[in-house]
Scaffold this motif. Sequence first.
Motif, PDB file in Angstrom:
ATOM      1  N   MET A  50     -12.198  43.705  77.755  1.00  0.00           N
ATOM      2  CA  MET A  50     -10.800  43.996  77.467  1.00  0.00           C
ATOM      3  C   MET A  50     -10.544  44.228  76.077  1.00  0.00           C
ATOM      4  N   VAL A  51     -11.401  43.471  75.035  1.00  0.00           N
ATOM      5  CA  VAL A  51     -10.936  43.513  73.795  1.00  0.00           C
ATOM      6  C   VAL A  51     -11.643  45.000  73.379  1.00  0.00           C
ATOM      7  N   MET A  52     -12.548  45.436  74.028  1.00  0.00           N
ATOM      8  CA  MET A  52     -13.199  46.711  73.476  1.00  0.00           C
ATOM      9  C   MET A  52     -12.124  47.865  74.111  1.00  0.00           C
ATOM     10  N   ALA A  53     -11.657  47.670  75.083  1.00  0.00           N
ATOM     11  CA  ALA A  53     -10.898  48.625  75.670  1.00  0.00           C
ATOM     12  C   ALA A  53      -9.650  48.826  74.932  1.00  0.00           C
ATOM     13  N   ILE A  54      -9.088  47.853  74.350  1.00  0.00           N
ATOM     14  CA  ILE A  54      -7.742  47.893  73.658  1.00  0.00           C
ATOM     15  C   ILE A  54      -8.249  48.442  72.338  1.00  0.00           C
ATOM     16  N   ILE A 118     -11.217  52.133  61.577  1.00  0.00           N
ATOM     17  CA  ILE A 118     -11.537  50.630  62.187  1.00  0.00           C
ATOM     18  C   ILE A 118     -10.492  50.283  62.997  1.00  0.00           C
ATOM     19  N   THR A 119     -10.829  49.967  64.231  1.00  0.00           N
ATOM     20  CA  THR A 119      -9.839  49.306  65.161  1.00  0.00           C
ATOM     21  C   THR A 119     -10.427  47.971  65.844  1.00  0.00           C
ATOM     22  N   GLY A 120      -9.740  47.341  66.378  1.00  0.00           N
ATOM     23  CA  GLY A 120     -10.216  45.898  66.773  1.00  0.00           C
ATOM     24  C   GLY A 120      -9.333  45.209  67.703  1.00  0.00           C
ATOM     25  N   ASP A 121      -9.793  44.130  68.354  1.00  0.00           N
ATOM     26  CA  ASP A 121      -8.696  43.420  68.985  1.00  0.00           C
ATOM     27  C   ASP A 121      -9.396  41.922  69.174  1.00  0.00           C
ATOM     28  N   GLN A 122      -8.612  40.858  69.516  1.00  0.00           N
ATOM     29  CA  GLN A 122      -9.108  39.707  69.755  1.00  0.00           C
ATOM     30  C   GLN A 122      -8.199  39.012  70.760  1.00  0.00           C
ATOM     31  N   GLY A 160     -12.113  29.236  72.123  1.00  0.00           N
ATOM     32  CA  GLY A 160     -13.135  30.123  71.531  1.00  0.00           C
ATOM     33  C   GLY A 160     -12.372  31.649  71.639  1.00  0.00           C
ATOM     34  N   THR A 161     -13.047  32.373  70.693  1.00  0.00           N
ATOM     35  CA  THR A 161     -12.626  33.685  70.317  1.00  0.00           C
ATOM     36  C   THR A 161     -13.478  34.860  70.655  1.00  0.00           C
ATOM     37  N   VAL A 162     -13.077  36.091  71.109  1.00  0.00           N
ATOM     38  CA  VAL A 162     -13.720  37.081  71.304  1.00  0.00           C
ATOM     39  C   VAL A 162     -13.063  38.406  70.590  1.00  0.00           C
TER      40      VAL A 162
END
Length: 247
Positions: A50-54, A118-122, A160-162
């Motif tokens: 999910m975090v990769m898709a976002i 650079i993009t990301g999500d958590q 925990g965080t991803v």
Amino acid sequence: MEATASKFKIILGSSSVHRQKVLAEMGYDFTIMTADIDEKSIRRDTPEEMVMAIAEAKDVVAFSSLGVVEEVLLLVLLVVTPSLGRTQPQKLAIEAEAIIAKLPIDYCKQDAELPLLITGDQVVVYEGKVREKPSSKEEARQFIKVLRIHSTGYSSGTAGTVSSVLVTNLKTGLRKGDWEKAEIHFHAIPDQVVDDLIQEKMVLNVAGALISEHPLLQPYVKQLVGTTESMMGLPKALTERLILEAH
């Protein structure tokens, strides 16, 4: 680090002050651009997926500000923007790829710096459940503090965080992405501390209402497994590796 950082022109596709702080600590100068996307419309079977898709969905934000020709800008506005609220991330990824293919790359040939986005999500994972930004103060309170028997707050517990990071080379279209996990264990968090955190409102804008590095929470952190910057949403070592791989 400074010698490496000077080679790159960075666009950070995030409004997170925590990611901005980490990237600045890494020695990079960067421009901030954000995406107005419905993150909760993008679901996956696992937190990692999910975090990769976002992160991939956020990847499209830079296209309208890169000095592109009018036709490509129009394509961004008419094709990508309406798609951001849809529940079809696969279609969004295809559209993003199509736009990258049509980007005129001449705009950056005169620039000695390499343009990288650079993009990301958590997300926070607690007792097997994914927690994103709280929808209200009450939900934030429930996230942080055990309010009743069988409640699922962080007080005296573990969260925990991803975190995902996606680096896109805007000249070549090359993408490199990955994710990282971290874990934090808490002592009991007093009610007054929870009230003060909610009052500041900052916790309303982060995944799981969790700001592990906040001065009010620091005294109640029992153990951190991983790095502080990973908890902040931008793991330094991972980000640096992806930057080098994408260049």
